[in-house]
Design a protein around this motif. Structure first.
Motif, mmCIF file in Angstrom:
data_model
loop_
_atom_site.group_PDB
_atom_site.id
_atom_site.type_symbol
_atom_site.label_atom_id
_atom_site.label_comp_id
_atom_site.label_asym_id
_atom_site.label_seq_id
_atom_site.Cartn_x
_atom_site.Cartn_y
_atom_site.Cartn_z
ATOM 1 N N ALA A 88 -12.064 85.271 90.665
ATOM 2 C CA ALA A 88 -13.159 85.328 91.520
ATOM 3 C C ALA A 88 -14.187 84.800 91.453
ATOM 4 N N PHE A 89 -14.806 85.498 90.113
ATOM 5 C CA PHE A 89 -16.587 85.548 89.885
ATOM 6 C C PHE A 89 -16.459 83.809 88.922
ATOM 7 N N GLU A 90 -16.838 83.479 89.662
ATOM 8 C CA GLU A 90 -18.080 82.028 88.451
ATOM 9 C C GLU A 90 -18.283 82.371 87.110
ATOM 10 N N ARG A 91 -18.959 81.271 86.288
ATOM 11 C CA ARG A 91 -19.014 81.881 84.903
ATOM 12 C C ARG A 91 -20.595 82.597 84.876
ATOM 13 N N ASP A 92 -21.632 82.094 85.714
ATOM 14 C CA ASP A 92 -22.876 82.271 85.473
ATOM 15 C C ASP A 92 -22.651 83.893 86.313
ATOM 16 N N GLU A 93 -22.031 84.153 87.177
ATOM 17 C CA GLU A 93 -22.012 84.660 88.470
ATOM 18 C C GLU A 93 -21.389 86.355 87.114
ATOM 19 N N LEU A 94 -20.715 86.026 86.032
ATOM 20 C CA LEU A 94 -19.954 87.089 85.446
ATOM 21 C C LEU A 94 -21.832 87.689 84.719
ATOM 22 N N ASP A 95 -22.118 86.064 83.894
ATOM 23 C CA ASP A 95 -22.821 86.797 82.653
ATOM 24 C C ASP A 95 -24.205 87.378 83.683
ATOM 25 N N ALA A 96 -24.441 87.093 84.427
ATOM 26 C CA ALA A 96 -26.182 87.584 85.362
ATOM 27 C C ALA A 96 -25.375 89.390 85.354
ATOM 28 N N MET A 97 -24.000 89.534 85.991
ATOM 29 C CA MET A 97 -23.590 90.726 86.577
ATOM 30 C C MET A 97 -23.795 92.367 84.766
ATOM 31 N N LEU A 98 -23.057 91.114 84.117
ATOM 32 C CA LEU A 98 -23.553 91.798 82.533
ATOM 33 C C LEU A 98 -24.579 92.373 82.198
ATOM 34 N N ARG A 99 -25.945 91.101 82.709
ATOM 35 C CA ARG A 99 -27.172 91.779 82.394
ATOM 36 C C ARG A 99 -27.805 92.576 82.670
ATOM 37 N N LYS A 117 -10.208 89.852 81.936
ATOM 38 C CA LYS A 117 -9.242 88.916 82.935
ATOM 39 C C LYS A 117 -9.634 88.017 83.402
ATOM 40 N N SER A 118 -11.108 87.095 83.265
ATOM 41 C CA SER A 118 -11.613 86.230 83.691
ATOM 42 C C SER A 118 -10.895 84.835 82.948
ATOM 43 N N PRO A 119 -10.370 83.432 83.890
ATOM 44 C CA PRO A 119 -10.773 82.353 82.812
ATOM 45 C C PRO A 119 -11.966 81.806 82.105
ATOM 46 N N HIS A 120 -13.155 82.316 82.176
ATOM 47 C CA HIS A 120 -14.166 82.604 81.558
ATOM 48 C C HIS A 120 -14.615 82.816 80.332
ATOM 49 N N ALA A 121 -13.988 84.450 80.288
ATOM 50 C CA ALA A 121 -13.498 85.072 79.015
ATOM 51 C C ALA A 121 -13.825 84.044 77.961
ATOM 52 N N GLU A 122 -13.237 83.613 76.958
ATOM 53 C CA GLU A 122 -14.025 82.768 76.086
ATOM 54 C C GLU A 122 -15.707 82.163 75.431
ATOM 55 N N LEU A 124 -17.531 83.144 78.200
ATOM 56 C CA LEU A 124 -18.569 84.213 77.530
ATOM 57 C C LEU A 124 -18.561 85.076 76.355
ATOM 58 N N ARG A 125 -17.293 84.642 75.774
ATOM 59 C CA ARG A 125 -17.216 85.297 74.391
ATOM 60 C C ARG A 125 -18.962 84.648 73.646
ATOM 61 N N LEU A 126 -18.056 83.599 73.414
ATOM 62 C CA LEU A 126 -19.095 82.553 72.918
ATOM 63 C C LEU A 126 -20.267 82.726 72.840
ATOM 64 N N ALA A 127 -20.988 82.640 74.250
ATOM 65 C CA ALA A 127 -22.927 82.442 74.612
ATOM 66 C C ALA A 127 -22.436 84.293 74.317
ATOM 67 N N TRP A 128 -22.004 85.117 74.325
ATOM 68 C CA TRP A 128 -22.717 86.769 74.156
ATOM 69 C C TRP A 128 -22.359 87.080 73.190
ATOM 70 N N SER A 129 -22.186 86.551 71.945
ATOM 71 C CA SER A 129 -22.159 86.783 71.248
ATOM 72 C C SER A 129 -23.347 86.686 70.261
ATOM 73 N N ALA A 130 -23.424 85.853 70.349
ATOM 74 C CA ALA A 130 -25.037 84.650 69.851
ATOM 75 C C ALA A 130 -26.543 85.244 70.911
ATOM 76 N N ASP A 131 -26.541 85.664 71.001
ATOM 77 C CA ASP A 131 -27.142 86.376 72.483
ATOM 78 C C ASP A 131 -28.000 86.986 71.627
ATOM 79 N N PRO A 132 -29.865 87.346 72.121
ATOM 80 C CA PRO A 132 -30.888 87.649 70.560
ATOM 81 C C PRO A 132 -30.618 89.377 71.647
ATOM 82 N N ASP A 133 -30.745 89.811 72.570
ATOM 83 C CA ASP A 133 -30.144 90.874 73.453
ATOM 84 C C ASP A 133 -28.893 91.509 72.346
#
Length: 235
Positions: A88-99, A117-122, A124-133
Motif C-alpha cells: 500500500a505504500f508509495e516509494r517515497d513513503e518507504l524511503d522516508a520511513m526507512l530514513r 514485499k513492495s513493488p518499489h523494492a528494486e 529502492l535497492r538501487l537508490a539506497w545502495s548508493a546513499d552516503p548514509d
C-alpha cells in the motif's frame, strides 16, 4: 505514511485507536525485556512474542498502522510493521520511513517485512545502495542480498565482490554487517564464486572473532559459507 480519512479522524474501521494500542503496549512493558533490547540499541520493553500475539489479534489494519508509525514509539512502530499492508505504500513513503527508522529492530523489520514485499523494492535497492548514509546503504545491501539468494538474474556478482573486497573492511558496523551477509550469500548460493567469496572473507577477517553462542553459525563468512553449503548438500 499517507493519511487516510479514518486516520485523520483518529480511528480505523474496527474502532481501535493508536492511543488505545499505546496503552496496551505500555501494559506489556517488561523491565527485563527492555534491558535486553537496549543492549541491542532498541528502546522498548515489550517481549516480541507478546507483540506478535497482539498483531495477530489486531490483524491487518493499514490505517491503524499509519497512526502507530507516526507516534515515533519503537514498540508501536514494530507493531505497525506487523499489521500494515506492504504494497500500500508509495516509494517515497518507504524511503522516508526507512530514513526515520531510529532503532535497529525497526530498521530491520521494515526492510524485511515491508520493503521486500513492495513493488518499489528494486528501485529502492538501487537508490539506497548508493546513499552516503551508511545505515540507509545497509538497507540497500540487505535488498541486494535478497536478490542474490532469490533472483540473481541481472546482478553483477563479480562486481559486488569487487565492492565488498574494497570497502567492507572499513565500513561502519551496520553497513559492514550487511555487506558481509551479501558476501556469505554469494558464496553459499553461487558455486562459481564460492572460492573467491571465501578468500575475500579470509583476507579481510571481518567478524572472525564475533562471539557466537553454542549451536549457532558464526557470521564470519568463510565459516558461514562452508557450514551452510555442508548442510545444503547433507555432508
Amino acid at each position: 505514511m499517507m493519511k487516510q480519512e479514518a486516520e485523520v479522524a483518529g480511528t480505523n474501521p474496527t474502532g481501535t485507536t493508536p492511543a488505545e494500542v499505546l496503552a496496551e503496549l505500555a501494559g506489556l512493558e517488561d523491565p527485563k525485556a527492555r534491558a535486553v533490547n537496549e543492549r541491542h540499541g532498541d528502546d522498548h520493553g515489550v517481549n516480541l512474542g507478546k507483540l506478535r500475539a497482539l498483531a495477530k489479534r489486531l490483524k491487518t489494519q493499514q490505517e491503524l498502522a499509519c497512526g502507530l508509525w507516526e507516534t515515533d514509539d519503537t514498540a508501536a512502530r514494530l507493531l505497525a510493521i506487523l499489521i500494515c499492508r506492504p504494497k500500500a505504500f508509495e516509494r517515497d513513503e518507504l524511503d522516508a520511513m526507512l530514513r526515520g527508522a531510529r532503532t535497529p529492530k525497526v530498521h530491520d523489520w521494515l526492510v524485511n517485512y515491508v520493503v521486500k514485499k513492495s513493488p518499489h523494492a528494486e528501485d529502492l535497492r538501487l537508490a539506497w545502495s548508493a546513499d552516503p548514509d551508511p545505515v540507509v546503504a545497509s538497507a540497500g545491501w540487505a535488498l541486494t542480498t535478497e536478490r542474490v539468494a532469490k533472483k540473481p538474474e541481472g546482478l553483477d556478482l563479480a562486481g559486488l565482490l569487487d565492492v565488498i573486497e574494497a570497502e567492507m573492511k572499513d565500513a561502519p558496523d551496520r553497513l559492514q554487517w550487511a555487506m558481509n551477509h551479501c558476501l556469505a550469500r554469494i558464496g553459499i548460493d553461487h558455486a562459481e564464486y564460492r572460492a573467491r567469496a571465501i578468500a575475500i572473507g579470509e583476507r579481510l577477517e571481518v567478524l572472525k572473532d564475533y562471539p557466537t553462542p553454542p549451536g549457532c553459525t558464526s557470521p564470519y563468512a568463510p565459516v558461514w559459507i562452508t557450514e551452510l553449503v555442508r548442510r545444503k548438500h547433507g555432508k
